[in-house]
Design a protein around this motif. Structure first.
Motif, PDB file in Angstrom:
ATOM      1  N   LEU A   1       0.826  -1.199   0.000  1.00  0.00           N
ATOM      2  CA  LEU A   1       0.000   0.000   0.000  1.00  0.00           C
ATOM      3  C   LEU A   1       0.864   1.255   0.000  1.00  0.00           C
ATOM      4  CD1 LEU A   1      -2.806   1.235   0.102  1.00  0.00           C
ATOM      5  CD2 LEU A   1      -2.761   1.013   2.598  1.00  0.00           C
TER       6      LEU A   1
ATOM      7  N   ASP B   1      -6.849   1.837   7.973  1.00  0.00           N
ATOM      8  CA  ASP B   1      -7.119   1.305   6.644  1.00  0.00           C
ATOM      9  C   ASP B   1      -5.966   0.434   6.152  1.00  0.00           C
ATOM     10  OD1 ASP B   1      -7.425   2.652   3.333  1.00  0.00           O
ATOM     11  OD2 ASP B   1      -8.566   1.032   4.235  1.00  0.00           O
TER      12      ASP B   1
ATOM     13  N   GLY C   1      -6.248  -1.175   2.641  1.00  0.00           N
ATOM     14  CA  GLY C   1      -6.298  -0.247   1.526  1.00  0.00           C
ATOM     15  C   GLY C   1      -7.615  -0.197   0.788  1.00  0.00           C
TER      16      GLY C   1
ATOM     17  N   THR D   1      -8.821   3.372   0.388  1.00  0.00           N
ATOM     18  CA  THR D   1      -7.886   4.075  -0.487  1.00  0.00           C
ATOM     19  C   THR D   1      -8.126   3.715  -1.946  1.00  0.00           C
ATOM     20  OG1 THR D   1      -6.174   4.216   1.215  1.00  0.00           O
ATOM     21  CG2 THR D   1      -5.443   4.358  -1.067  1.00  0.00           C
TER      22      THR D   1
ATOM     23  N   ASP E   1       0.547   3.821  -3.082  1.00  0.00           N
ATOM     24  CA  ASP E   1       0.112   5.187  -2.786  1.00  0.00           C
ATOM     25  C   ASP E   1       1.164   6.195  -3.231  1.00  0.00           C
ATOM     26  OD1 ASP E   1      -2.224   6.395  -1.776  1.00  0.00           O
ATOM     27  OD2 ASP E   1      -1.158   7.030   0.023  1.00  0.00           O
TER      28      ASP E   1
END
Length: 237
Positions: free
Chosen positions: A137, A177, A180, A183, A141
């Motif tokens: 993640l 989170d 993810g 997201t 990101d």
């Protein structure tokens, strides 16, 4: 260069890269505690390498702002972001990232939606095979937001954004989170707007994503400590 020296040089280079990623993972996972002295001798014993690749890795981590070196005192891990730093970081991101998403949606010739979609697909397929997705993640990101800033074709804004190393520091706060899911859903909305060349929708989707992300990371602190200045998504118009 003799064959032996060549092998030694290759080994040191490979070890240096491996040591960097190992130490970075330890810092992100808080196995090397925040704001704590780094014991090089202990790392030598644990990782089975000499001091040289460890010092090289620590120097590289200084560039990531995960390590600080003080003359005469050695290396320390940096402290976690506090509530003020967290708020200021997201206030900065809110200034440039919604604008960058808008710029990416406007520029049809360098529209990054295909790359962004592939990045999302790769992340989701990777998480289907592994339950521990935190480092995946972080990587996703970082690349996702960096690509949108790159599409703005503003090198000054891109450099300022990269200098924060924001993802490395944010994910040390252990957000709720972990998988993810939120997201990815928010990233999909951003990509859809950019792919549709809808600058208003892209700007709004990025703005809402950053607000939501801020509140997820702020869960690392108690409500009394957080001193929130940004509006909660439920209160947005």
């Amino acid at each position: 260069m003799t064959e032996t020296l060549a092998r030694d040089f290759e080994h040191r280079g490979r070890s240096g890269a491996e040591v960097y990623w190992t130490l970075r993972a330890k810092i992100l996972d808080l196995q090397l505690p925040p704001d704590a002295k780094v014991n090089i001798d202990a790392l030598v014993r644990e990782l089975g390498v000499s001091q040289t690749p460890i010092r090289e890795a620590l120097s590289q981590l200084e560039g990531d702002r995960l390590i600080v070196k003080t003359p005469g005192k050695g290396y320390r891990t940096t402290a976690l972001l506090g509530t003020t730093e967290l708020r200021e970081l997201f206030e900065f991101r809110l200034l440039i990232e919604p604008w960058a998403a808008r710029a990416a949606a406007v520029n049809r010739l360098s529209n990054p939606s295909r790359f962004l979609t592939a990045s999302l697909d790769d992340f989701e397929s990777g998480t289907a095979e592994h339950t521990a997705v935190r480092h995946q993640l972080v990587a996703h990101d970082t690349v996702f937001h960096d690509r949108i800033l790159s599409a703005s074709s503003n090198e000054f804004a891109l450099h300022a954004y990269r200098a924060t190393h924001c993802h490395l520091h944010l994910f040390r706060l252990h957000p709720a989170d972990y998988q993810g899911t939120s997201t990815v859903e928010e990233h999909r909305r951003i990509v859809d707007a950019i792919a549709a060349c809808d600058p208003d929708a892209a700007e709004e989707a990025m703005h809402r994503h950053l607000i939501d992300a801020y509140h997820r990371f702020a869960e690392a602190f108690t409500q009394e400590e957080s001193g929130l200045r940004l509006p909660h998504p439920a209160n947005l118009c």
